[in-house]
Design a protein around this motif. Structure first.
Motif, short mmCIF file in Angstrom:
data_model
loop_
_atom_site.label_atom_id
_atom_site.label_comp_id
_atom_site.label_asym_id
_atom_site.label_seq_id
_atom_site.Cartn_x
_atom_site.Cartn_y
_atom_site.Cartn_z
N GLU A 1 93.78 11.91 -42.39
CA GLU A 1 92.98 11.75 -41.17
C GLU A 1 91.49 11.70 -41.48
N VAL A 2 91.05 12.54 -42.39
CA VAL A 2 89.64 12.52 -42.78
C VAL A 2 89.29 11.19 -43.45
N GLU A 3 90.16 10.70 -44.29
CA GLU A 3 89.91 9.42 -44.96
C GLU A 3 89.79 8.29 -43.93
N ARG A 4 90.64 8.31 -42.91
CA ARG A 4 90.56 7.28 -41.87
C ARG A 4 89.23 7.38 -41.13
N LEU A 5 88.80 8.58 -40.82
CA LEU A 5 87.52 8.76 -40.14
C LEU A 5 86.36 8.28 -41.01
N LEU A 6 86.45 8.52 -42.31
CA LEU A 6 85.39 8.08 -43.21
C LEU A 6 85.31 6.55 -43.26
N ARG A 7 86.47 5.90 -43.26
CA ARG A 7 86.46 4.43 -43.27
C ARG A 7 85.86 3.88 -41.97
N GLN B 1 84.76 20.50 -36.38
CA GLN B 1 84.61 21.64 -35.47
C GLN B 1 85.90 22.42 -35.25
N GLN B 2 86.98 22.01 -35.87
CA GLN B 2 88.24 22.73 -35.71
C GLN B 2 88.12 24.14 -36.30
N PRO B 3 88.35 25.16 -35.48
CA PRO B 3 88.29 26.52 -36.02
C PRO B 3 89.30 26.72 -37.14
N GLY B 4 88.83 27.34 -38.21
CA GLY B 4 89.73 27.67 -39.30
C GLY B 4 89.79 26.66 -40.41
N VAL B 5 89.58 25.37 -40.09
CA VAL B 5 89.68 24.35 -41.14
C VAL B 5 88.38 23.56 -41.29
N GLY B 6 87.38 23.86 -40.48
CA GLY B 6 86.14 23.09 -40.54
C GLY B 6 85.49 23.12 -41.91
N LEU B 7 85.45 24.29 -42.55
CA LEU B 7 84.84 24.38 -43.87
C LEU B 7 85.66 23.61 -44.90
N ALA B 8 86.98 23.62 -44.74
CA ALA B 8 87.83 22.85 -45.66
C ALA B 8 87.51 21.36 -45.56
N VAL B 9 87.28 20.87 -44.34
CA VAL B 9 86.91 19.47 -44.15
C VAL B 9 85.57 19.19 -44.82
N ARG B 10 84.61 20.05 -44.57
CA ARG B 10 83.27 19.84 -45.13
C ARG B 10 83.30 19.83 -46.65
N LYS B 11 84.01 20.78 -47.22
CA LYS B 11 84.08 20.84 -48.69
C LYS B 11 84.85 19.65 -49.26
N TYR B 12 85.85 19.19 -48.55
CA TYR B 12 86.59 18.01 -49.00
C TYR B 12 85.65 16.81 -49.09
N VAL B 13 84.85 16.61 -48.04
CA VAL B 13 83.92 15.48 -48.02
C VAL B 13 82.85 15.63 -49.10
N LEU B 14 82.31 16.83 -49.26
CA LEU B 14 81.28 17.05 -50.27
C LEU B 14 81.84 16.82 -51.69
N ALA B 15 83.08 17.24 -51.92
CA ALA B 15 83.70 16.99 -53.22
C ALA B 15 83.92 15.50 -53.43
N LYS B 16 84.35 14.82 -52.39
CA LYS B 16 84.57 13.37 -52.48
C LYS B 16 83.27 12.64 -52.79
N PRO C 1 82.88 11.22 -34.73
CA PRO C 1 84.29 11.59 -34.94
C PRO C 1 84.49 12.59 -36.07
N LEU C 2 83.73 12.45 -37.16
CA LEU C 2 83.85 13.40 -38.26
C LEU C 2 83.22 14.74 -37.89
N VAL C 3 82.09 14.71 -37.19
CA VAL C 3 81.48 15.94 -36.70
C VAL C 3 82.50 16.71 -35.85
N ARG C 4 83.15 16.00 -34.95
CA ARG C 4 84.15 16.61 -34.07
C ARG C 4 85.31 17.19 -34.87
N SER D 1 84.82 20.91 -56.78
CA SER D 1 86.10 21.25 -56.16
C SER D 1 85.88 21.61 -54.70
N ALA D 2 86.87 21.26 -53.89
CA ALA D 2 86.83 21.63 -52.46
C ALA D 2 87.38 23.02 -52.22
N ALA D 3 87.66 23.77 -53.25
CA ALA D 3 88.30 25.08 -53.12
C ALA D 3 87.45 26.06 -52.33
#
Length: 308
Positions: A292-298, A254-269, A248-251, A275-277
């Motif tokens: 939504e990312v937090e729910r997927l992580l749980r 894969q959203q175009p345009g925000v995928g890197l933002a998701v990855r950096k958010y998780v790496l920062a967490k 689910p998190l891999v999927r 920073s996820a900047a």
């Protein structure tokens, strides 16, 4: 540091480029995320890839990233993305990277290429500019480059250019391309290494088809390492069960345009970067996306606990 060859296997993590909140390069976090990838079991690293925000860096910053990661990589191979429509610039960065100890360079075709003849000529010229002693990773990512490399053209590139020792396979759908490449090798074509991208979304199937591993990124690189190892040993059910826990998190990534933002958010967490900047222009996650990312992580944590 050893150079790439056709026998390379495993996981080469595409590194993010960390920035501070003000957009400046964060070299301390670059050290930290390099350690993080290696501690997760990465066999090598790739810097200045498409998910590394390479076009947003100055030339001096690119050189800093190359030098810093190679020095920090503990002898592990580092591939440097050097893609450029201008071959003089491509060769300059490539030679600087190899002089610093890079294992090879990765080249994606420019978006302007349309015909097989144009693509073949570009790679012939690029390899000529680099010289025979520079190993090349051919990045086949038509979803991003819009350049279509057919099975037949891929075979000709392999036959004509022995410098190409690895395919970064990101065609989609593209599982049959892996099968056809390995079938051709059984009939006498020289072998090349195949590492796959696309955030690992097809990783179990790719390894089962004959891929040697992954060259991609994800907020949990240990999954890429573990799934590649299990699938490579033929333990497909275990590989799939583990992969499914992260899917689910891999999927979502894969959203175009925000995928890197998701990855950096998780790496920062996870503490891998401060920073996820992203450097502008770049997407940011709004409050709803972060929830939504937090729910997927749980959910992911619960699935992993169930697997033991």
């Amino acid at each position: 540091m050893a150079r790439l060859d056709e026998k390379v296997r495993g996981v080469f993590v595409i590194s993010v480029t960390p920035f501070q909140d003000d957009g400046s390069l964060d070299l301390d976090s670059l050290d930290r995320v390099t350690d993080f990838y290696l501690e997760a079991g990465a066999d090598g690293l790739t810097v200045l890839g498409m998910m590394g925000e390479a076009p947003k860096l100055t030339g001096a910053e690119s050189r800093q990233v190359i030098q810093r990661v190679i020095a920090r990589a503990q002898g592990k191979p580092v591939v440097v993305g050097v893609s450029s429509p201008g071959l003089a610039a491509l060769a300059e960065v490539s030679h600087e990277a190899m002089a610093q100890g890079a294992a090879g360079v990765m080249i994606a075709p420019p978006m302007s290429l349309r015909t097989d003849a144009q693509i073949l000529n570009y790679y012939r010229q690029a390899c000529g500019f680099l010289g025979r002693d520079v190993p090349v990773v051919l990045q086949d990512f038509p979803l991003a480059t819009t350049v279509q490399i057919s099975d037949e053209l891929l075979g000709r590139l392999i036959d004509d250019l022995p410098q190409i020792v690895m395919l970064k396979h990101e065609d989609w759908p593209g599982l049959s391309k892996i099968s056809k490449l390995r079938d051709a090798e059984k009939r006498g074509r020289r072998r090349i290494s195949v590492l796959c991208g696309n955030g690992g979304v097809f990783l179990p199937e790719e390894v089962a088809r004959g891929a040697d591993g992954a060259m991609t990124g994800f907020g949990f690189p240990e999954m890429l390492v573990q799934v590649t190892d299990l699938a490579g040993r033929g333990e497909m059910d275990r590989a799939q069960d583990l992969f499914d826990a992260y899917l689910p998190l891999v999927r979502y990534e894969q959203q175009p345009g925000v995928g890197l933002a998701v990855r950096k958010y998780v790496l920062a967490k996870r503490g891998a970067i401060a920073s996820a900047a992203q450097r502008q222009p770049g997407a940011q996650l709004d409050a709803l996306a972060r929830a939504e990312v937090e729910r997927l992580l749980r959910r992911q944590e619960r699935r992993l606990a169930e697997l033991g």
